[in-house]
Scaffold this motif. Structure first.
Motif, PDB file in Angstrom:
ATOM      1  N   ARG A  76      27.214  -7.070  -8.886  1.00  0.00           N
ATOM      2  CA  ARG A  76      27.106  -8.216  -9.776  1.00  0.00           C
ATOM      3  C   ARG A  76      26.623  -7.742 -11.133  1.00  0.00           C
ATOM      4  NH1 ARG A  76      24.471 -13.352  -6.394  1.00  0.00           N
ATOM      5  NH2 ARG A  76      26.269 -13.668  -4.995  1.00  0.00           N
ATOM      6  N   GLY A  77      27.185  -8.334 -12.184  1.00  0.00           N
ATOM      7  CA  GLY A  77      26.817  -7.958 -13.529  1.00  0.00           C
ATOM      8  C   GLY A  77      25.464  -8.509 -13.941  1.00  0.00           C
ATOM      9  N   PRO A  78      24.936  -8.012 -15.065  1.00  0.00           N
ATOM     10  CA  PRO A  78      23.602  -8.468 -15.514  1.00  0.00           C
ATOM     11  C   PRO A  78      23.578  -9.937 -15.891  1.00  0.00           C
ATOM     12  CG  PRO A  78      24.237  -6.401 -16.563  1.00  0.00           C
ATOM     13  CD  PRO A  78      25.456  -6.918 -15.880  1.00  0.00           C
ATOM     14  N   GLU A  79      24.716 -10.506 -16.279  1.00  0.00           N
ATOM     15  CA  GLU A  79      24.722 -11.904 -16.701  1.00  0.00           C
ATOM     16  C   GLU A  79      24.726 -12.868 -15.531  1.00  0.00           C
ATOM     17  OE1 GLU A  79      28.918 -10.672 -16.018  1.00  0.00           O
ATOM     18  OE2 GLU A  79      27.132  -9.825 -16.993  1.00  0.00           O
ATOM     19  N   ARG A  80      24.797 -12.365 -14.316  1.00  0.00           N
ATOM     20  CA  ARG A  80      24.858 -13.223 -13.137  1.00  0.00           C
ATOM     21  C   ARG A  80      23.573 -13.093 -12.333  1.00  0.00           C
ATOM     22  NH1 ARG A  80      30.017 -13.342  -8.950  1.00  0.00           N
ATOM     23  NH2 ARG A  80      29.317 -15.078  -7.668  1.00  0.00           N
ATOM     24  N   VAL A  81      23.258 -14.141 -11.572  1.00  0.00           N
ATOM     25  CA  VAL A  81      22.063 -14.116 -10.761  1.00  0.00           C
ATOM     26  C   VAL A  81      22.152 -13.001  -9.727  1.00  0.00           C
ATOM     27  CG1 VAL A  81      22.947 -15.751  -9.068  1.00  0.00           C
ATOM     28  CG2 VAL A  81      20.494 -15.558  -9.398  1.00  0.00           C
ATOM     29  N   ALA A  82      21.040 -12.391  -9.420  1.00  0.00           N
ATOM     30  CA  ALA A  82      21.023 -11.258  -8.493  1.00  0.00           C
ATOM     31  C   ALA A  82      21.256 -11.727  -7.056  1.00  0.00           C
ATOM     32  CB  ALA A  82      19.691 -10.513  -8.604  1.00  0.00           C
ATOM     33  N   PHE A  83      21.565 -10.764  -6.188  1.00  0.00           N
ATOM     34  CA  PHE A  83      21.724 -11.064  -4.772  1.00  0.00           C
ATOM     35  C   PHE A  83      20.381 -11.476  -4.173  1.00  0.00           C
ATOM     36  CE2 PHE A  83      25.350  -8.046  -5.207  1.00  0.00           C
ATOM     37  CZ  PHE A  83      26.349  -8.899  -4.772  1.00  0.00           C
ATOM     38  N   GLU A  84      20.440 -12.251  -3.102  1.00  0.00           N
ATOM     39  CA  GLU A  84      19.262 -12.650  -2.359  1.00  0.00           C
ATOM     40  C   GLU A  84      19.273 -11.991  -0.985  1.00  0.00           C
ATOM     41  OE1 GLU A  84      19.360 -16.857  -2.237  1.00  0.00           O
ATOM     42  OE2 GLU A  84      18.844 -17.114  -4.349  1.00  0.00           O
ATOM     43  N   ALA A  85      18.212 -12.191  -0.259  1.00  0.00           N
ATOM     44  CA  ALA A  85      18.104 -11.576   1.067  1.00  0.00           C
ATOM     45  C   ALA A  85      19.183 -12.099   2.005  1.00  0.00           C
ATOM     46  CB  ALA A  85      16.712 -11.826   1.647  1.00  0.00           C
ATOM     47  N   ASP A  86      19.506 -13.405   1.885  1.00  0.00           N
ATOM     48  CA  ASP A  86      20.538 -13.960   2.752  1.00  0.00           C
ATOM     49  C   ASP A  86      21.918 -13.386   2.447  1.00  0.00           C
ATOM     50  OD1 ASP A  86      18.694 -15.473   4.050  1.00  0.00           O
ATOM     51  OD2 ASP A  86      19.089 -17.313   2.917  1.00  0.00           O
ATOM     52  N   ASP A  87      22.110 -12.854   1.262  1.00  0.00           N
ATOM     53  CA  ASP A  87      23.404 -12.265   0.925  1.00  0.00           C
ATOM     54  C   ASP A  87      23.664 -10.986   1.717  1.00  0.00           C
ATOM     55  OD1 ASP A  87      24.126 -14.238  -0.900  1.00  0.00           O
ATOM     56  OD2 ASP A  87      22.989 -13.274  -2.512  1.00  0.00           O
ATOM     57  N   LEU A  88      22.618 -10.366   2.220  1.00  0.00           N
ATOM     58  CA  LEU A  88      22.830  -9.214   3.089  1.00  0.00           C
ATOM     59  C   LEU A  88      23.540  -9.622   4.376  1.00  0.00           C
ATOM     60  CD1 LEU A  88      19.432  -7.283   2.766  1.00  0.00           C
ATOM     61  CD2 LEU A  88      21.632  -6.688   1.731  1.00  0.00           C
ATOM     62  N   LEU A  89      23.232 -10.826   4.888  1.00  0.00           N
ATOM     63  CA  LEU A  89      23.922 -11.309   6.077  1.00  0.00           C
ATOM     64  C   LEU A  89      25.392 -11.582   5.772  1.00  0.00           C
ATOM     65  CD1 LEU A  89      21.207 -13.792   7.421  1.00  0.00           C
ATOM     66  CD2 LEU A  89      21.605 -11.419   8.093  1.00  0.00           C
ATOM     67  N   VAL A  90      25.669 -12.118   4.596  1.00  0.00           N
ATOM     68  CA  VAL A  90      27.065 -12.353   4.193  1.00  0.00           C
ATOM     69  C   VAL A  90      27.808 -11.022   4.107  1.00  0.00           C
ATOM     70  CG1 VAL A  90      28.552 -13.258   2.380  1.00  0.00           C
ATOM     71  CG2 VAL A  90      26.455 -14.465   2.983  1.00  0.00           C
ATOM     72  N   ALA A  91      27.195 -10.031   3.468  1.00  0.00           N
ATOM     73  CA  ALA A  91      27.836  -8.714   3.367  1.00  0.00           C
ATOM     74  C   ALA A  91      28.058  -8.095   4.740  1.00  0.00           C
ATOM     75  CB  ALA A  91      26.992  -7.792   2.496  1.00  0.00           C
ATOM     76  N   ALA A  92      27.109  -8.299   5.646  1.00  0.00           N
ATOM     77  CA  ALA A  92      27.273  -7.753   6.996  1.00  0.00           C
ATOM     78  C   ALA A  92      28.460  -8.398   7.704  1.00  0.00           C
ATOM     79  CB  ALA A  92      25.989  -7.963   7.804  1.00  0.00           C
ATOM     80  N   GLN A  93      28.625  -9.712   7.564  1.00  0.00           N
ATOM     81  CA  GLN A  93      29.764 -10.384   8.181  1.00  0.00           C
ATOM     82  C   GLN A  93      31.079  -9.888   7.596  1.00  0.00           C
ATOM     83  OE1 GLN A  93      30.086 -12.691  10.663  1.00  0.00           O
ATOM     84  NE2 GLN A  93      27.930 -12.408  11.162  1.00  0.00           N
ATOM     85  N   LEU A  94      31.145  -9.763   6.281  1.00  0.00           N
ATOM     86  CA  LEU A  94      32.369  -9.269   5.645  1.00  0.00           C
ATOM     87  C   LEU A  94      32.683  -7.845   6.098  1.00  0.00           C
ATOM     88  CD1 LEU A  94      31.800 -10.575   1.994  1.00  0.00           C
ATOM     89  CD2 LEU A  94      33.252 -11.572   3.763  1.00  0.00           C
ATOM     90  N   ALA A  95      31.667  -7.000   6.155  1.00  0.00           N
ATOM     91  CA  ALA A  95      31.894  -5.608   6.560  1.00  0.00           C
ATOM     92  C   ALA A  95      32.339  -5.523   8.014  1.00  0.00           C
ATOM     93  CB  ALA A  95      30.626  -4.790   6.332  1.00  0.00           C
ATOM     94  N   THR A  96      31.722  -6.320   8.890  1.00  0.00           N
ATOM     95  CA  THR A  96      32.083  -6.264  10.312  1.00  0.00           C
ATOM     96  C   THR A  96      33.514  -6.709  10.539  1.00  0.00           C
ATOM     97  OG1 THR A  96      29.786  -6.649  10.958  1.00  0.00           O
ATOM     98  CG2 THR A  96      31.493  -7.126  12.595  1.00  0.00           C
ATOM     99  N   HIS A  97      33.889  -7.853   9.980  1.00  0.00           N
ATOM    100  CA  HIS A  97      35.251  -8.345  10.176  1.00  0.00           C
ATOM    101  C   HIS A  97      36.273  -7.406   9.547  1.00  0.00           C
ATOM    102  CE1 HIS A  97      34.652 -12.332  12.040  1.00  0.00           C
ATOM    103  NE2 HIS A  97      33.486 -12.306  11.432  1.00  0.00           N
ATOM    104  N   SER A  98      35.954  -6.847   8.396  1.00  0.00           N
ATOM    105  CA  SER A  98      36.898  -5.926   7.756  1.00  0.00           C
ATOM    106  C   SER A  98      37.066  -4.655   8.576  1.00  0.00           C
ATOM    107  CB  SER A  98      36.418  -5.580   6.340  1.00  0.00           C
ATOM    108  OG  SER A  98      36.317  -6.740   5.547  1.00  0.00           O
ATOM    109  N   ALA A  99      35.959  -4.109   9.096  1.00  0.00           N
ATOM    110  CA  ALA A  99      36.044  -2.871   9.875  1.00  0.00           C
ATOM    111  C   ALA A  99      36.841  -3.078  11.155  1.00  0.00           C
ATOM    112  CB  ALA A  99      34.646  -2.358  10.192  1.00  0.00           C
ATOM    113  N   LEU A 100      36.596  -4.176  11.857  1.00  0.00           N
ATOM    114  CA  LEU A 100      37.358  -4.436  13.078  1.00  0.00           C
ATOM    115  C   LEU A 100      38.826  -4.664  12.759  1.00  0.00           C
ATOM    116  CD1 LEU A 100      34.869  -6.756  15.017  1.00  0.00           C
ATOM    117  CD2 LEU A 100      35.309  -4.326  15.372  1.00  0.00           C
ATOM    118  N   GLY A 101      39.108  -5.369  11.662  1.00  0.00           N
ATOM    119  CA  GLY A 101      40.502  -5.555  11.267  1.00  0.00           C
ATOM    120  C   GLY A 101      41.185  -4.249  10.921  1.00  0.00           C
TER     121      GLY A 101
END
Length: 699
Positions: free
Chosen positions: A298-323
């Motif tokens: 994310r760029g400096p002009e946008r709000v930073a990631f939060e702790a819950d965004d790690l769960l979102v990234a984990a879901q995206l990574a898991t589904h992508s890897a299995l696919g």
């Protein structure tokens, strides 16, 4: 005008409905409606944007944190439900809107905070995606993103789905690294772990000029554009190896991740990653091992990631890897199927005397690449050729395996020079040995270019079509016969004329039969298509063979591909009687000398005197070997085509073998001379004996 940034590979620009796909650029600004405060202007503004307008007592700076709905209700009870966003009206980014009841945004200088600012705690810049702040937003985004990733069938589609689902809704840029090479199934990779940058995606730096957000002077490339090297090797025990082994996504502000970035991005690239919680490194783990990594930025002009965004990234990574794992397995299966089908069919059609050949094969579908259809062209003694086309029931690996066995059997039987009906009889016995339900249809034809005749036997296969030189196409009347595998039936053969310039078309039922038409309707359409194609080239010139095959396949409509299609086309050129010389020689000592004189006269008549010495020597050697053991007259035939072919036949079934004669041997050097002087040579066993032949290039 929607000023939301889009990715490098824009997706659909349809206006989203309420609760639409959050992965689309216009659906990137997901907001949960907030219960409005009392006031007429609030309803007017909410009907326009789906947001609650600021209250009179709002903080002018807009820097306070978003208040929870429960706390808001405790401070000021409100029994009114929030009005939903009108259908078909896209949620716009926070900013100024014109119209009755609209409240100027922060950029207008009024000092009032918009609904987006109250939820994020930051000023909302027009043209920038609004970050997701609520659990409902994240759940809707993850659901839509995983559906998009799951739609991909191959590797590129899955990686592209991940990038387009992520940018700009979740991140401003993404880098996807995959293992090189990717392991398949349970195989254990060898060598070091190497990651290759497979794909990148980002929000373009330029703005929409119509929205008024393009700077007057284009800035230097942003830090998000400079990120990433194409290839990196993960050293054992390094910081990147430890992060990948941990499997879980991490913020790059952590010491381990910050140390791993230079190894992943390349030396000198670590400065390009924004500071703070603006980057997430997510390992991609398949069923057995880590197969890559994804970096969300994310760029400096946008709000930073939060702790819950790690769960979102984990879901995206898991589904992508299995696919990706499944896509690699599917690609391997498709490769095996293609190789199996390719090896089951002839790689190249033989060049036979007096006939030209062309073929086509189409599988039933991309998901069923192998089937039971096959074709073949087998050279026979006497310059003849066997034309075979068959169809095993089904289009699976089992059908392809049975087809391969039947094709091999047909080639073996053809080498014995059996009549067509006998070949089908032995194929029927072979099919019964393979199983009780092994059914197939087959058509076997033998063409003789010297006599211009063709002998055809059929086993339940669609009849061939003969296209004459003048453009007339006819369906040959051959006995239908029973399919191979039925057992206990006799097969009949018919002998028909095969005039020079005519084209014989052999095919499987997938070409003429489908859900939309029966087999006889399709055969009639095929006959008409051949006749119409022949009319284009005129009555004296047959259509080109390859183009004719393409025209035949063009008759297939969108719903006509229900089965595999095998197509074999044979153009009968024949051999003119003036190019054939044929004699019978008595098996006596004078036969070799007489054979030399006859061959010399034929070459003189054809104007090929430069080959006289070679032909006399080779004919003498072959005829000498024949009369030594023959008890019946020996045949000698010379054929003048693009090459000079000599055939010597006798009634002895034993085939001659090339061997190296010893210095003390008085014989055994005849075939050695034939092998050295001839272009090619061979020997074929017949039911009545054998034929030894050789070819010489014309001068």
């Amino acid at each position: 005008m929607d000023s939301t940034r889009v990715t490098e590979h824009p997706t659909s620009f349809d206006r989203p409905q309420t609760g639409g796909d959050p992965t689309e650029p216009r659906g990137a600004l997901l907001r949960t409606p907030v219960p409005p405060r009392a006031g007429g202007s609030a309803l007017a503004a909410q009907g326009r944007t789906g947001e609650s307008p600021p209250t009179a007592g709002a903080d002018p700076s807009g820097a306070f944190e978003h208040s929870q709905p429960g706390a808001e209700q405790a401070a000021e009870p409100d029994t009114h439900r929030p009005r939903p966003t009108p259908e078909g009206v896209p949620v716009q980014p926070g900013g100024a809107h014109s119209g009755a009841g609209a409240v100027p945004g922060a950029l207008s200088g009024s000092g009032a905070a918009t609904g987006a600012e109250r939820r994020t705690g930051q000023l909302t810049v027009p043209g920038q995606p609004t970050p997701m702040r609520r659990d409902g937003d994240r759940l809707r985004f993850v659901g839509a993103a995983t559906r998009r990733i799951a739609r991909g069938m191959d590797l590129d589609e899955i990686v592209m789905g991940l990038c387009r689902a992520t940018v700009p809704t979740f991140a401003d840029a993404i880098l996807v690294y995959l293992r090189e090479p990717l392991p398949v199934g349970d195989e254990r990779p060898t060598g070091p772990l190497v990651l290759r940058l497979r794909r990148t995606d980002r929000i373009p730096a330029e703005r929409d000029t119509e929205g008024g957000f393009t700077p007057a002077a284009q800035p230097e490339p942003s830090e998000l554009e400079a990120v990433g090297s194409e290839l990196c090797e993960v050293r054992p025990g390094s910081a990147l190896a430890e992060v990948l082994r941990g499997v879980r996504p991490v913020f790059t502000e952590t010491p381990a991740a910050r140390a791993a970035l230079p190894e992943l991005l390349g030396d000198g690239q670590d400065f390009a990653v924004p500071d703070g919680r603006r980057a997430i490194l997510a390992p991609l783990r398949g069923r057995r091992r880590v197969i890559g990594a994804a970096l969300f930025l994310r760029g400096p002009e946008r709000v930073a990631f939060e702790a819950d965004d790690l769960l979102v990234a984990a879901q995206l990574a898991t589904h992508s890897a299995l696919g990706i794992d499944k896509a690699v397995l599917y690609g391997r299966e498709a490769y095996i199927a293609d190789e199996l089908q390719r090896t089951m069919l002839p790689e190249n059609l033989p060049r036979c005397t007096g006939v030209r050949l062309a073929s086509r094969y189409l599988p039933a579908a991309e998901t069923a690449r192998v089937g039971g259809d096959w074709y073949d062209a087998i050279p026979l003694p006497g310059s003849r050729v066997a034309l075979v086309v068959g169809d095993v029931m089904g289009h699976s690996m089992t059908s392809a395996a049975i087809m391969g066995q039947l094709r091999t059997t047909a080639q073996t039987l053809a080498g014995l020079d059996l009549p067509p009906q006998e070949v089908l009889h032995h194929l029927d016995e072979q099919a019964q040995r393979l199983g009780t339900d092994r059914m197939a249809t087959c058509l076997y034809a033998v063409y003789d270019p010297v006599s211009h005749r063709i002998t055809v036997a059929n086993a339940g296969h669609p009849p061939p079509v003969l296209l004459h030189l003048g453009g007339h196409a006819e369906v040959l009347r051959v006995p239908a016969g029973a399919p191979i595998g039925v057992g206990g039936v006799d097969f009949e053969a018919v002998e028909l004329d095969a005039p020079a310039g005519a084209t014989l078309l052999l095919y499987t039922d997938g070409l003429v039969e489908s859900r939309l038409r029966d087999v006889w309707t399709g055969i009639e359409q095929l006959r008409e298509r051949l006749a119409a194609t022949a009319q284009l080239t005129g009555p004296d010139h047959p259509p080109p063979l390859e183009a004719l095959c393409d025209e035949v396949l063009d008759m297939l409509g969108p719903g006509d591909r229900d089965d595999d299609i095998a197509l074999l086309a044979a153009r009968f050129d024949g051999i003119a009687p003036s190019d054939v010389a044929y004699w019978f020689l008595e098996p006596e000592d004078a036969a070799p000398g007489r054979a030399r004189r006859l061959a010399r006269r034929a070459l003189a008549r054809w104007g090929m005197e430069d080959l006289t010495d070679s032909v006399e020597l080779l004919v003498s050697e072959v005829v000498t070997n024949a009369v030594r053991y023959a008890s019946k007259p020996v045949t000698l035939r010379l054929l003048r085509t693009d090459v000079l072919r000599c055939e010597v036949g006798d009634d002895v079934p034993q085939l001659p073998r090339l061997r190296q004669a010893r210095h003390t041997d008085e014989g055994g050097r005849g075939l050695y001379l034939v092998n050295r002087l001839a272009r090619r040579w061979g020997a074929t066993r017949l039911s009545t004996g054998k034929v030894v032949w050789f070819e010489l290039n014309r001068g």
